[in-house]
Enzyme design. Structure first.
Site, PDB file in Angstrom:
ATOM      1  N   CYS A 115     -34.385  33.545  40.465  1.00 29.95           N
ATOM      2  CA  CYS A 115     -34.206  32.224  39.867  1.00 29.95           C
ATOM      3  C   CYS A 115     -34.315  31.207  40.994  1.00 29.95           C
ATOM      4  CB  CYS A 115     -32.827  32.088  39.237  1.00 29.95           C
ATOM      5  SG  CYS A 115     -32.575  33.189  37.872  1.00 29.95           S
ATOM      6  N   GLU A 171     -40.167  35.640  39.853  1.00 28.51           N
ATOM      7  CA  GLU A 171     -39.976  36.367  38.606  1.00 28.51           C
ATOM      8  C   GLU A 171     -40.432  35.493  37.449  1.00 28.51           C
ATOM      9  OE1 GLU A 171     -36.103  38.179  38.416  1.00 28.51           O
ATOM     10  OE2 GLU A 171     -36.140  38.190  36.221  1.00 28.51           O
TER      11      GLU A 171
END
Lengths: 494, 813
Positions: free
Chosen positions: A350, A384
């Site tokens: 993140c 990601e």
């Protein structure tokens, strides 16, 4: 990674909740929705007045997600269709254009038993079963083509994306594997345990679709959260949630915060400083060793990251917190998390720049730093997935600038035309090959010319890049990085 | 064109790509059509989000302008950065360290309460602050503990008391507040925390549950069996470690308390030194004032003295006394203890065989003499008090008053399992003491008055004195012994004394005929026991008056503390001091005279003092003395009945009055001729402390006196071991120590120091005496002033009469 989690069966599951929620009420009692009073219920769509950033009034179509009654006054939680969820808000009756209201219609394809009026999931097991058996046949219908395509934004649309082939080859097989495992385990819908983001929104329900915290006070900033965050439920009713700027602990009142500050002697994130240049520092925090900070950080980050999941603990992650120093201490600007061991070359899980610091180059700095770490590790990496809109823009921008920097810096050797392989670019920058290619494509640099692929730099690109680089003052200085990568696989556990 | 006819090959990432400027390739557009051969890469976004209006606008703007335009950015909810009070709530400056910050492991675990006080709490705390001592942090800690101690259900008040270290009152207040607040609280806890998963899996879909444990990871990742086992082990280890931490925490607390006590003691010492309180008077005074509040532990009063002997001896005293209290019934004293202090009473060692019964030595060892002499302090008990934990544990003893309590200064010995016959009367080879007092002796009962032949005395259950009779060939002869002859007035105490000590060592070869026996008895070559009766007292007038006087003094002293008390205690000391010294005939005579003289002086002085004091006191004292005298007379009469308790009581009287000189050590069975030649003057000095004596009282003298004194009392105990009462009247010093610690240490000191200070600082002495008396009266009734036990005894008389025949107290004739 995110795509991994949304294979076909998963997508199937998704539908009933969404659909049921959106279309449930009319199924159960269509008369109520169309009642003479014109009662506005969840699932209704209608234009809602919204002021854009140019201070102009717009009437975008919105869906009513929730209705609440505060001292006799009704408030409606609206999601603007084709706008990001972060702009969802509570509006008053006056802002609704009732003339154009569309009541949720019964969807022909959805079996009636599926249309439970309640928006919240009941017992998870039961619901999942129901979803699976009922909805699977319906999955092939992509949202775009479905008659109701206008509304189940999060539901079918997302599914369709996930099911799309070619997004990631390995992801599909991996995903199915995992999913079949899930169902065989009888553990209904626990998300996979690696990664930090989800795109399979089978856990998503009306609760998580709505912002639950009104305001967060952090240091000298007041932040309006963008998304749901699982802060303790009793705190969601507070007008302001007070966070300690340094340890990120949450408190219910300013008094609590004041008291907390007498006890909290942190003046920087509780980790090792691995980078410092000027006032910018990076701190590395182990999600296993410093749980409370990691969790607090995740809770805060979740307020601004839609796809972030806090389903599992923070143990397998490292958190790199970027701070800016002033006389009060090291203030958090943003952070990114990173799996200690990533099976999919993720170098960022993140990533977030806190809203007050956005659009000032910090995001790119964070990204740059993440690639610096990868360079030290001697690996290439990629963030990601799924990326958020802002994430995509930032990464694209970073990739573009980084690659263009390299291409424009190429010197011709012995009068010949300079050349470079994609792999070389990847190695130099630690940007994963796919990202290099996608960037080159996006910038429209790859051209097939006379039997071979060439990279072409247009004037526009060059000018634009030069202008952008003039503005990009914040850079990571790799000499200031003091980082030794650890081989986490040898430690047994994270 | 051929160049358009073939399909583009796949893009090869490892193939070098030449980099061109567009202006260098004017014909590039011709090839544009096949550029599509390169597969489009996914953006990495969710499709439906990718299509979002603002993003698309931003992307297109970027593509058009090459960079974002301000009005083309993706709008986000606003954030403010103008919190006005920021400066005030975040404390001061933080200087950036030169080095990169490196966090120390464990430095994060500052033990701060997680709970943060809110405004409501603040109001409560401020209110509470008026009543008791509490600060916000303390409050937070308490709430924190309560919250963390509670699961679904809040802890009960009882549990809360265990959880919290504060005093009960505060705990109750805070608990009440907390429980009320918790009831009104919406969340599961007052400390807001992220919801945890439930084990039953029902929380799988709860959006508010976060940070679930990755438990499956353990099973699925590597299917090693030992993973789980080692996990369990780690859990156990963690538990154990936390337990260790708890223990250490407690140790820390204990050591802290110890240090505090040490510091306080030191401080007291320094203060006393500065005040010149070398003998503990001021301390005693203070302690007396503090008396109402029962201290949790005794603050030892250490007389500041140069005489190490003084201290040392007292150190022994405490121990010995406790031991004796413990094994009253069988007086076991391990031999090794005797080796410790042979020098205290050199006389005992130096005593000639004729004068001292050799067998008596172990009994009247120096230390035993000190046994009941209560020390103000000593190192050992002090250290025990300091280590203090046992004291603290006693505080929450669930067994209440019946629990076994270790006494500070006591030594507890494991039972001698290997020795069965370790009674005092068994021979040393059987493990006993071979105590002479338990030898078979010629014995005469008072009622009915006859000689019963050879018998030995021993103490039975409940302190009864039993006589074991032994058969001998002369039983018939003994029966006809003329008792009158033995008790004839001509038998002055002097001769008795003198001879007894000589005959103590007499062998057991009996002379063949009665006359020989009688001669032997008369010449005290044989010991002859007979119960003592008051009527047999042939005390002279002086002594009688003396006795009366002392009694009255004693009573007066009790009733109205004053100088009299001092003199009484002094007197008792002198009495006892003189009582058990063995004298030669001349010595005794001399002593008697001196005693008489001294008593007269004393009487005169007391009268003078009384005269000095106001007349009302005078008269009342006189009155009191008279009444009490009659009471004592009554008692004397009642004492005709021989009962061990009465005997004991009488003994006490004797001791107090100093008459004991005659019949000294009534129940002891054997007179121990402890000759202290040097002590005679000392004793005399003691008897008149208020006159010339007091200045002469050096610590060492004191010690001797007290030691000898305790010897007496020890004998008393030996005789009437189980009955503490008997000890009581003797001296405050003797009685008190057995019970409450504080009183213990103070009372004896008072008693001891009074005579010394009397002449110098009469007024303070008076006070002290008063204090001493107060304390004494606080001691359980059994150990309080004589009058009380007397009544007890009298009420017991009938019962005692019944057993008078076989339960007889003895005295030396």
């Amino acid at each position: 990674m995110a795509e991994v989690v949304s294979p076909v069966p998963g997508a199937g599951r998704r539908e009933p909740g969404e659909v049921g929620r959106a279309r449930g009420p009319p199924v159960a009692d269509p008369g109520a929705a169309l009642s003479p009073q014109g009662e506005i219920i969840e699932g209704c769509r209608l234009p809602v007045l919204r002021r854009n950033q140019d201070n102009e009034d717009e009437w975008p179509l919105a869906e009513i997600l929730s209705v609440k009654d505060i001292s006799g006054r009704k408030l409606f939680y609206v999601h603007y269709i084709d706008f990001n969820k972060r702009l969802d808000e509570w509006v008053t009756h006056e802002r609704l254009d009732l003339k154009k209201i569309q009541f949720p219609k019964k969807e022909a394809k959805t079996p009636t038993k599926n249309g439970l009026p309640g928006s919240r999931p009941g017992s998870p097991e039961r619901e999942v079963k129901r979803k699976v058996e009922v909805v699977s046949p319906a999955t092939p219908v992509p949202s775009e083509t479905a008659p109701t395509s206008v509304f189940p934004q999060n539901g079918s649309a997302r599914r369709a994306v996930a099911a799309q082939p070619g997004r990631k080859r390995k992801s599909n097989c991996l995903g199915t594997d995992e999913d079949s495992q899930d169902s065989s385990d009888g553990i209904p819908s626990a998300p996979r345990m690696t990664g930090s983001l989800v795109s399979d929104r089978s856990h998503d329900d009306i609760v998580t679709r709505m912002k639950n915290i009104e305001c967060i006070e952090l240091g000298r900033h007041r932040l309006k959260p963008w998304y749901f965050s699982p802060y303790p439920q009793e705190l969601t009713t507070l007008p302001v949630l007070y966070l300690c700027e340094f340890c990120l602990k949450y408190g219910r009142s300013l008094k609590c915060l004041q008291r907390h500050l007498t006890k909290c002697d942190l003046r920087h994130p509780p980790g090792n400083e691995i980078y410092r240049k000027g006032t910018i520092s990076f701190f590395e925090i182990d999600g296993r060793k410093n749980k409370s900070y990691s969790q607090n950080l995740c809770l805060l980050a979740k307020c601004f990251l839609d796809h972030k999941t806090l389903y599992y603990d923070t143990d397998p992650f490292l958190f790199y917190v970027m701070t800016e120093y002033d006389c009060k201490g090291f203030h958090i600007v943003g952070y990114f998390s990173k799996e200690k061991e990533s099976t999919e070359d993720y170098n960022v899980a993140c990533i977030l720049t806190l809203p007050p610091y956005q659009r000032r180059g910090y995001g790119k700095l964070l990204i740059e730093f993440s690639y610096e770490l990868s360079k030290v590790e001697g690996k290439t990496g990629t963030p990601e997935k799924p990326l958020s809109d802002l994430g995509l823009l930032s990464y694209r921008s970073y990739w573009s600038q980084t690659i263009l920097e390299i291409l424009m810096g190429l010197k011709s050797e012995s009068g010949e035309r300079p050349q470079i392989t994609i792999n070389e670019i990847s190695e130099i920058t630690s940007i994963k090959k796919e990202d290099v290619i996608s960037t080159l494509q996006y910038l429209n640099l790859i051209n097939y010319y006379k039997g071979q692929y060439i990279l072409t730099l247009s004037e526009d690109i060059v000018d634009g890049h030069e202008r952008a680089m003039l503005k990009r003052l914040l850079r990571i200085d790799s000499k200031c990085l003091h980082f030794t990568p650890k081989d986490w696989s040898k430690r047994g556990k994270w | 064109m051929s160049k358009l006819s073939f399909r583009a090959r796949a893009l090869d990432a490892s193939k070098p790509l030449p980099v061109f400027r567009c202006e260098d390739l004017p014909d590039l557009h011709e090839y544009a059509s096949i550029n599509r051969a390169v597969p489009q890469m996914p953006t990495g976004m969710e499709k439906e989000e990718e299509s979002e209006h603002h993003l698309q606008r931003a992307i297109s703007a970027q593509q058009v302008y090459g960079e974002k335009r301000d009005n083309m950015v993706i709008p986000v909810p606003e954030a403010e950065s103008n919190i006005a009070y920021y400066e005030s709530i975040y404390p001061g400056e933080f200087k950036m360290p030169k080095q990169l910050i490196h966090i120390q492991p464990f430095s994060l675990d500052a033990e701060q309460p997680d709970y943060d006080l809110d405004s409501e709490d603040e109001v409560f705390v401020n209110k509470l602050k008026k009543k008791m001592d509490i600060c916000p942090l303390q409050f937070e800690e308490m709430i924190d503990r309560l919250e963390k101690g509670s699961g679904q259900q809040p802890v009960s008040l009882q549990e809360a008391k265990l959880l919290l270290k504060e005093d009960d009152e505060l705990i109750r207040e805070v608990y009440e507040y907390w429980i009320k607040k918790r009831k009104n609280c919406r969340g599961p806890s007052l400390i807001p925390s992220v919801k945890q998963e439930k084990r039953d899996g029902s929380s799988t879909n709860d959006p508010y549950v976060a940070f679930r444990r990755r438990t499956e990871k353990m099973q699925t990742r590597k299917n090693r069996k030992n993973d789980e086992a080692s996990y369990e082990k780690m859990l156990k280890l963690r538990r154990d470690l936390s337990r260790a931490v708890t223990i250490l925490e407690m140790i820390k607390r204990r050591e802290k308390s110890k240090r505090e006590l040490l510091h306080l003691t030191l401080e007291i010492m320094e203060k006393r030194y500065n005040l010149g309180d070398y003998n503990g008077e001021i301390m005693s005074e203070v302690m007396a004032q503090r008396q109402p509040m029962k201290p949790t532990y005794a603050i030892p009063i250490i007389p500041i003295t140069n005489s190490s002997q003084f201290k040392h001896q007292e150190a022994m005293d405490v121990k010995e006394f406790k031991v004796n209290k413990q094994d009253k019934a069988d007086l076991i004293r391990p031999k090794r203890k005797y080796e410790k202090k042979p020098k205290v009473l050199p006389s005992s060692a130096a005593a000639t065989p004729q004068q001292t019964s050799p067998a008596a030595l172990p009994v009247f060892n120096a230390k035993d003499l000190n046994q009941y002499d209560f020390p103000s302090s000593d190192e050992e008990p002090l250290s025990q008090v300091l280590s203090g934990s046992s004291e603290a544990e006693e505080e929450n003893d669930p067994d209440g008053p019946f629990a076994f309590r270790r006494k500070a200064g006591c030594q507890y010995y494991a039972p001698h399992l290997d020795q069965t016959g370790n009674w005092p009367w068994t021979s040393p080879k059987d493990g006993g003491l071979g105590d002479v007092r338990y030898r078979y002796c010629l014995t005469t009962l008072t009622v009915p008055q006859r000689c019963i032949g050879f018998a030995r005395r021993r103490v039975g259950r409940g302190g009864r004195v039993l006589l074991d009779r032994a058969h001998s060939d002369y039983d018939g002869v003994f029966r006809h012994l003329d008792l009158d002859m033995l008790s004839s007035p001509q038998h002055s105490p002097v001769s008795q004394f003198a001879n007894t000590s000589e005959t103590n060592t007499s062998d057991r070869s009996f002379s063949k005929d009665l006359s020989q026996i009688l001669v032997n008895i008369k010449s005290c070559r044989w010991r002859h026991f007979r119960p003592r009766t008051p009527s047999l007292h042939d005390s002279d007038n002086d002594e009688l008056s003396c006795r009366k006087l002392y009694r009255s003094i004693n009573r007066t002293g009790t009733a109205q503390p004053g100088t009299q008390t001092c003199s009484t205690s002094t007197q008792s000391k002198s009495g006892s001091g003189s009582a058990h010294f063995a004298f030669t005939a001349e010595q005794y005579q001399q002593h008697q005279q001196q005693l008489a003289l001294m008593q007269k002086q004393q009487l005169a002085q007391i009268q003078q003092q009384q005269a000095n004091s106001n007349s009302s006191t005078n008269t009342s004292q006189g009155f009191v003395s008279k009444t009490l005298d009659s009471a004592s007379a009554q008692f004397a009469a009642s004492a005709l009945v021989t009962s061990e308790q009465l005997m004991g009581f009488k003994m006490k009287d004797d001791v107090v009055l100093g008459i004991g000189v005659n019949g000294v050590l009534p129940a002891s069975g054997v007179y121990k001729g402890l000759h202290l030649s040097s002590n005679t003057p000392t004793a005399l000095v003691h008897t008149s402390p208020s006159t010339a004596g007091s200045p002469l009282l050096q610590p060492s003298n004191m010690t001797q006196t007290s030691s000898s004194h305790s010897a007496l009392s020890h004998q008393v105990t030996a005789a009437n071991s189980a009955t503490t009462q008997v000890l009581i009247g003797n001296n405050i010093r003797l009685t008190v120590p057995s019970s409450v610690a504080t009183v213990n240490s103070i009372a004896p000191i008072n008693a001891r120091h009074i005579p010394r200070t009397l002449s110098a600082v009469p007024s303070s002495a008076l006070k002290l005496a008063a204090a001493a008396n107060c304390q004494v009266s606080k001691v359980p009734s059994s150990s309080s002033v004589d009058s009380v036990p007397r009544e007890n005894h009298e009420s017991e008389k009938p019962a005692l009469n019944n057993i008078a025949d076989n339960t007889v107290a003895m005295e030396v004739t």
